[in-house]
Design an enzyme around this catalytic site. Structure first.
Site, PDB file in Angstrom:
ATOM      1  N   ASP A 171      -5.826   2.546  -3.860  1.00  0.00           N
ATOM      2  CA  ASP A 171      -7.175   2.404  -3.320  1.00  0.00           C
ATOM      3  C   ASP A 171      -7.629   3.708  -2.654  1.00  0.00           C
ATOM      4  O   ASP A 171      -8.803   3.892  -2.395  1.00  0.00           O
ATOM      5  CB  ASP A 171      -7.305   1.204  -2.362  1.00  0.00           C
ATOM      6  CG  ASP A 171      -6.353   1.244  -1.185  1.00  0.00           C
ATOM      7  OD1 ASP A 171      -5.493   2.138  -1.126  1.00  0.00           O
ATOM      8  OD2 ASP A 171      -6.478   0.353  -0.318  1.00  0.00           O
ATOM      9  N   SER A 222       0.819  -1.221   0.000  1.00  0.00           N
ATOM     10  CA  SER A 222       0.000   0.000   0.000  1.00  0.00           C
ATOM     11  C   SER A 222       0.851   1.268   0.000  1.00  0.00           C
ATOM     12  O   SER A 222       1.562   1.535  -0.949  1.00  0.00           O
ATOM     13  CB  SER A 222      -0.963  -0.048   1.186  1.00  0.00           C
ATOM     14  OG  SER A 222      -1.897   0.990   1.090  1.00  0.00           O
ATOM     15  N   ASP A 252      -0.978   1.423  -3.935  1.00  0.00           N
ATOM     16  CA  ASP A 252      -1.818   0.408  -4.584  1.00  0.00           C
ATOM     17  C   ASP A 252      -3.148   0.991  -5.066  1.00  0.00           C
ATOM     18  O   ASP A 252      -4.059   0.251  -5.428  1.00  0.00           O
ATOM     19  CB  ASP A 252      -2.037  -0.802  -3.668  1.00  0.00           C
ATOM     20  CG  ASP A 252      -2.811  -0.466  -2.398  1.00  0.00           C
ATOM     21  OD1 ASP A 252      -2.782   0.699  -1.960  1.00  0.00           O
ATOM     22  OD2 ASP A 252      -3.454  -1.375  -1.843  1.00  0.00           O
TER      23      ASP A 252
HETATM   24 MG    MG Z   1      -3.626   1.480  -0.148  1.00  0.00          MG
END
Ligand code: MG
Length: 453
Positions: free
Chosen positions: A243, A96, A241
């Protein structure tokens, strides 16, 4: 239930090739595969160690008898999207927003939500105390690739918004994917929406040469200055990542995640004539204000995006998220999703025909102050119990123990939560006045200190 030995809130993150070795990843994947026994999608971010770990998990899964579909390098939510629609499970190789030397594994179940605690404990039990299934030579899983998911994910995200309205607005956008997985989605998505796109750090590179993968204000100075220099309408940034989405308004101001949440919440409730909003106990009162105004109902979970995602599924909720720019659109992906967040924000700007600073300025204003204080791990439980007892016996406050101790007063709230990883309590307060918030945070800290032994 026994305690987790490896898993954190969403998967496992370690220094790559020290603890997070291919052998470690392979055995974990085989332990997971032993339980799933189906088709598992794999994919990951742009880190230098991702291909090494991805091959490790593929080997482990195949060995346990699972079929494996490699989706390539793509955002975490794109993999969650794919698993929900086509596969029995998934493993995402990503750390992440963590620094480049880290990598990790996120495990998801068949609806694309991160695995539950009980499943994680079963995986750990096999990993430590058992033996993963070893399929015989004629039952070994099959290995496929599928590189169509990225395109499908972008196309389906766009379908969720009014494309023509966004195209007509001809928005000037600067996007900074931090050389992460969003490099393969964000610029293409924006061009499909007819935006005038300038990219920064959109070359995939696991060395993260341009900036740290965490999209906090101090890491986004290049994006901020480019937005100002080009007179752009908005700056967009993702974490490693992809998100989470962070917005910079047309004046170069960093927009807090709470604000983005509230802005999208307002639009979603207006469009759908109300609905259920799920968030955590740590997000802003503004979310409740907007819900009240637009016929929404708010459910607050403990802190954690997986808890929000599960509650959204369970309640058939409309929209949810956290204060860090992670927004969840349950019709699309049961997890924080950057692509849909971008689509939605641009749609709001296009339809309202207002600059982002003005849209944000129209939202309810609250001020948050955060502090932390030391507390040994073995005293945390006792301190929380004592504080809760004290508050319960006071008529001036309302007590919420969904996560830590949240104390609600007429004019704001303070939350006191033990850290899961450090010997500290985090304490933060929100009111309509910065001085008042500071006072309340200090009061929260004093409550912790009062019950320390
Ligand atoms: Mg993330």
């Amino acid at each position: 239930m026994s305690k987790k030995r490896l898993f954190g809130t969403f998967g496992i993150r370690r220094i790559a090739n020290e603890e997070m070795t291919p052998e470690f990843a392979s055995r974990l994947a085989a332990s997971y595969g032993t339980l799933v026994q189906g088709t598992v999608a794999i994919g990951g971010d742009t880190r230098t160690t991702t291909p090494m770990l991805k091959n490790g998990i593929a080997a482990g899964l195949l060995s346990s008898g699972c079929d494996v579909v490699d989706l390539g390098i793509l955002p975490t939510p794109a993999i969650q999207y794919a698993v929900r629609n086509y596969y029995d499970g998934g493993i995402i190789v990503t750390a992440s927003h963590n620094p480049p030397e880290y990598n990790g594994l996120k495990f998801v179940d068949e609806d694309g939500i991160g695995t539950r605690d009980d499943m994680e404990i079963k995986i750990e039990d096999i990993f430590f105390d058992g033996e993963p299934k070893r399929a015989s030579w004629n039952e070994i899983g099959k290995f496929y690739t599928n590189n169509t998911i990225i395109n499908e994910y972008i196309t389906e995200a766009i379908k969720g918004v009014d494309i023509e309205a966004i195209k007509d607005a001809k928005l000037k956008v600067v996007v900074d994917t931090g050389s992460g997985a969003g490099s393969y989605t964000a610029p293409y998505l924006l061009r499909k929406l007819g935006c005038d796109v300038t990219t920064i750090n959109c070359q995939a590179d696991g060395h993260f040469p341009g900036r740290d993968p965490e999209p906090i204000e101090e890491n986004l100075q290049d994006l901020i200055s480019t937005v100002k220099e080009l007179n752009a309408d908005i700056g967009l940034a993702h974490d490693g990542d992809a998100d989470r989405t962070i917005c910079i308004d047309e004046l170069g101001n960093f927009v807090l995640g709470d604000k983005t949440f509230t802005l999208v919440e307002k639009a979603m409730l207006k469009e759908n004539n109300g609905g259920t909003i799920v968030t955590t106990v740590a997000t802003s009162t503004a979310i409740y204000d907007i819900a009240e105004e637009y016929n929404g109902e708010v459910i607050a979970t403990a802190v954690g995006d997986l808890l929000v995602a599960r509650k959204l599924k369970e309640t058939n909720g409309l929209f949810g998220g956290e204060e860090n720019g992670g927004l969840i659109f349950p019709d699309f992906v049961y997890g924080r999703d950057a692509a849909m967040t971008v689509c939605k924000i641009l749609e709001i700007m296009a339809k309202e025909k207002k600059p982002l600073s003005q849209l944000v300025g129209e939202l309810p204003v609250y001020h948050t102050v955060k502090m932390k204080t030391h507390c040994p791990d073995d005293q945390k439980e006792n301190v929380m119990t004592k504080i809760a007892e004290e508050i319960k016996n006071t008529t001036d406050y309302t007590l919420d123990t969904t996560d830590g101790v949240k104390i609600l007063k007429d004019d704001g709230w303070v939350i006191i939560r033990p850290s899961g990883t450090e010997p500290i309590f985090r304490c933060f307060a929100e009111t309509d006045n910065i001085e008042k918030s500071k006072e309340m945070t200090e009061w929260g800290i004093s409550l912790v200190n009062k019950y320390l032994e």
